[in-house]
Design an enzyme around this catalytic site. Structure first.
Site, mmCIF file in Angstrom:
data_model
loop_
_atom_site.group_PDB
_atom_site.id
_atom_site.type_symbol
_atom_site.label_atom_id
_atom_site.label_comp_id
_atom_site.label_asym_id
_atom_site.label_seq_id
_atom_site.Cartn_x
_atom_site.Cartn_y
_atom_site.Cartn_z
ATOM 1 N N GLU A 194 1.134 -1.397 -0.121
ATOM 2 C CA GLU A 194 -0.011 -0.197 -0.156
ATOM 3 C C GLU A 194 1.006 0.950 0.031
ATOM 4 O O GLU A 194 1.958 1.087 0.890
ATOM 5 C CB GLU A 194 -0.800 0.300 1.210
ATOM 6 N N LYS A 244 -8.924 2.708 -2.496
ATOM 7 C CA LYS A 244 -9.250 1.928 -0.667
ATOM 8 C C LYS A 244 -11.055 2.673 -0.374
ATOM 9 O O LYS A 244 -11.459 3.111 -0.702
ATOM 10 C CB LYS A 244 -8.325 2.531 -0.074
ATOM 11 N N CYS A 289 -5.199 -3.170 2.710
ATOM 12 C CA CYS A 289 -5.571 -2.858 4.000
ATOM 13 C C CYS A 289 -6.493 -2.794 5.286
ATOM 14 O O CYS A 289 -7.398 -3.963 5.182
ATOM 15 C CB CYS A 289 -4.586 -1.690 4.356
#
Length: 552
Positions: free
Chosen positions: A45, A113, A149
């Site tokens: 990331e 994200k 994540c």
């Protein structure tokens, strides 16, 4: 269609803001993957920028520069495997934490994200917009879903990807260390595998950034929760993982499971790696510290020697008339055991001059804490003079217990650029010294053996600012203090809960009072590595002005 897929995992250490260097690391990993016959090379990331970028990512010029580096990577890595890399994505007035998929000199997909963490050290809702969950992307003969994540810590993103055809989950992470975090990650990722019956790749970065250390320990899980690959913590690794298509779907071929050290070794390594990367990434080469002969400065000197090599560590003893002979002997022995430079700089003359200067103003008052703190501040002045003259960064040596209750002198022993012990309570410092004396690893640049004399660990702690001074003259015994602080700070317990557990109410109230009135000191204190979920800085943000007290 081929029934095999090779994925290169690049568990690497980026530097925040070093866009060209990070891109070069990505290209090198891609070349290794190409040479190994990979279909896809994956990086963590926000790798192009380093992580965490905090408000730097809100600067349009920075984000545009990062995006240009990713576009150039697409061109540089056109002839070979696909490349997946994290970075920011600006689209009009929107800013996203994105995962870029590069193939054939183009950006073929941007994954955005969705879940933005906004607790502990994370402020992503301040920085980014939330992207809509989307389906998987195709690389050759396989469809891959990449929850970024935090997205994998929730059920919905992985579920959406599975329902829209994902065959493997590849999760890029910037997940910082706290004690025993691998167990937490593993449990959550096993839940995602169980829910979706897909193989899962958890790719984490390594390296230090300010207070946070990213510990790697990337892993691959097969359906059913079987662990197929586990990488070592804290180390840069580029490796391959092979997948084969079987009757019931894709599975990873079992590979090495790297040993994972216990929490004592991992905490110690975090302190070493945090200092090593802080120095390397800020450009400092050498450090110095005040070596008192006490346990805290002893372990900080050892951490520094292990991080940088003893030849890059200067230990300075600054004795006053209250410094005991045993402390003088212990400090010199510690420096000699480590192989560090040792300087002896008495403060008596300087203290006398300052005392004489202030005498007309102090006339008629009793000698006390002010005079004690002059000693500490004079030491800070001399250490900072050495730091300025020789370009050596000053380390502070206050442990979490002292930082919590303000048992340190602002502009004195709190002066310095980095504090390796900032998130370690005193009782753990004792055990960490014993652990380091008994253990040596190849990532330690300092010598093996009993570098900290046992008497340093065993003697009663003292600041030695007056005759026969001991820490427990002013504070509860550290076993009691640390237990109360763990309750108040780490567990957010009430006074009443701690009293129910058997602690004296007056003692708890005293500790609570010291904790709150010391906030202004912590606000001005040096950064240090995060070992727990309640470290002093981003994990615990309290007002400096605070008149509330718990009367439960």
């Amino acid at each position: 269609m081929s029934d095999k897929f090779r994925l290169t995992l690049a568990q690497l250490n980026p530097t925040v803001g070093a866009l060209a260097d990070n891109a070069a690391k990505a290209r090198d990993a891609w070349e290794q993957g190409r040479d190994a016959g990979a279909d896809l090379v994956a990086l963590p990331e926000m790798f192009i920028t380093g992580y965490q970028v905090q408000d730097l990512v809100m600067k349009p010029a920075f984000t545009a520069d990062a995006m240009r580096h990713i576009e150039q990577l697409a061109k540089d890595c056109a002839d070979g495997p696909a490349l997946a890399i994290g970075g920011p994505y600006a689209d009009g007035d929107k800013l996203y934490n994105a995962y870029y998929i590069l193939q054939g000199d183009k950006i073929i997909r941007r994954v955005l994200k969705h879940h933005l963490p906004n607790e502990t050290v994370f402020d992503e809702k301040r920085l980014f917009d939330s992207g809509d969950p989307a389906g998987p992307y195709s690389i050759g003969n396989i469809r891959i879903g990449s929850p970024i994540c935090e997205d994998a810590w929730h059920e919905d993103v992985a579920e959406t990807l599975t329902e829209t055809g994902a065959e493997i989950l590849l999760i890029p992470n910037g997940s910082p260390y706290f004690r025993n975090k691998l167990d937490v990650r593993m449990n959550i990722m096993v839940a995602r595998v169980t829910e979706n019956d897909l193989p899962l790749v958890y790719l984490n970065m390594v390296g230090g950034q300010d207070d946070q250390v990213f510990d790697g320990a990337s892993f691959v899980l097969n359906p059913g929760g079987e662990l197929a690959l586990l990488l070592p913590p804290f180390e840069e690794v580029v490796t391959q993982v092979d997948f084969t298509r079987e009757a019931d779907g894709w599975r990873a071929v079992k590979a090495d499971l790297a040993p994972q050290p216990d929490e004592w070794e991992q905490d110690y390594r975090v302190m070493v790696e945090a200092l090593r990367d802080y120095m390397r990434k800020t450009g400092f080469k050498k450090v110095l510290l005040g070596l008192s002969g006490g346990i805290d400065s002893a372990i900080v000197a050892t951490i520094a020697a292990d991080a940088l090599g003893p030849e890059n560590v200067r230990c300075v003893m600054l004795p006053s008339e209250y410094t005991s002979q045993s402390s003088l002997e212990d400090a010199q022995e510690i420096a000699e055991n480590l192989g560090c430079r040792y300087d002896y700089v008495p403060i008596s003359e300087g203290r006398k001059a300052i005392t004489n200067t202030l005498a007309p103003l102090f006339e008629g008052t009793e000698e006390g804490l002010t005079e004690e703190n002059i000693q500490s501040r004079l030491r800070g002045l001399l250490l900072m003079a050495l730091s300025n003259k020789f370009g050596e960064m000053l380390l502070t040596t206050g442990n979490k217990s002292e930082v919590a209750v303000g048992y340190a002198t602002i502009y004195g022993d709190m002066a310095g650029g980095y504090n390796p012990l900032k998130d370690m309570y005193k009782t753990r410092v004792f055990e960490t010294c014993r652990w380091r004396n008994a253990n040596h690893r190849n990532w330690m640049a300092g010598p093996a053996g009993e570098v900290i004399p046992p008497r340093v660990i065993d003697k009663p702690p003292s600041a030695e600012l007056r005759e026969d001074q001991r820490d427990d003259d002013s504070l509860p015994p550290y076993e009691v203090l640390d237990a109360i602080l763990t309750g108040l700070v780490d567990d957010e317990k009430s006074v009443a809960e701690l009293v129910t557990e058997g602690f004296d109410r007056a003692v708890v109230k005293k500790v609570e009072h010291l904790l709150y009135i010391s906030e202004y000191k912590r606000f001005q204190s040096a950064p240090g590595p995060r070992l727990t979920m309640r470290s002093f800085w981003l994990d615990r943000r309290y007002p400096i002005v605070n008149r509330w007290r718990d009367e439960s």
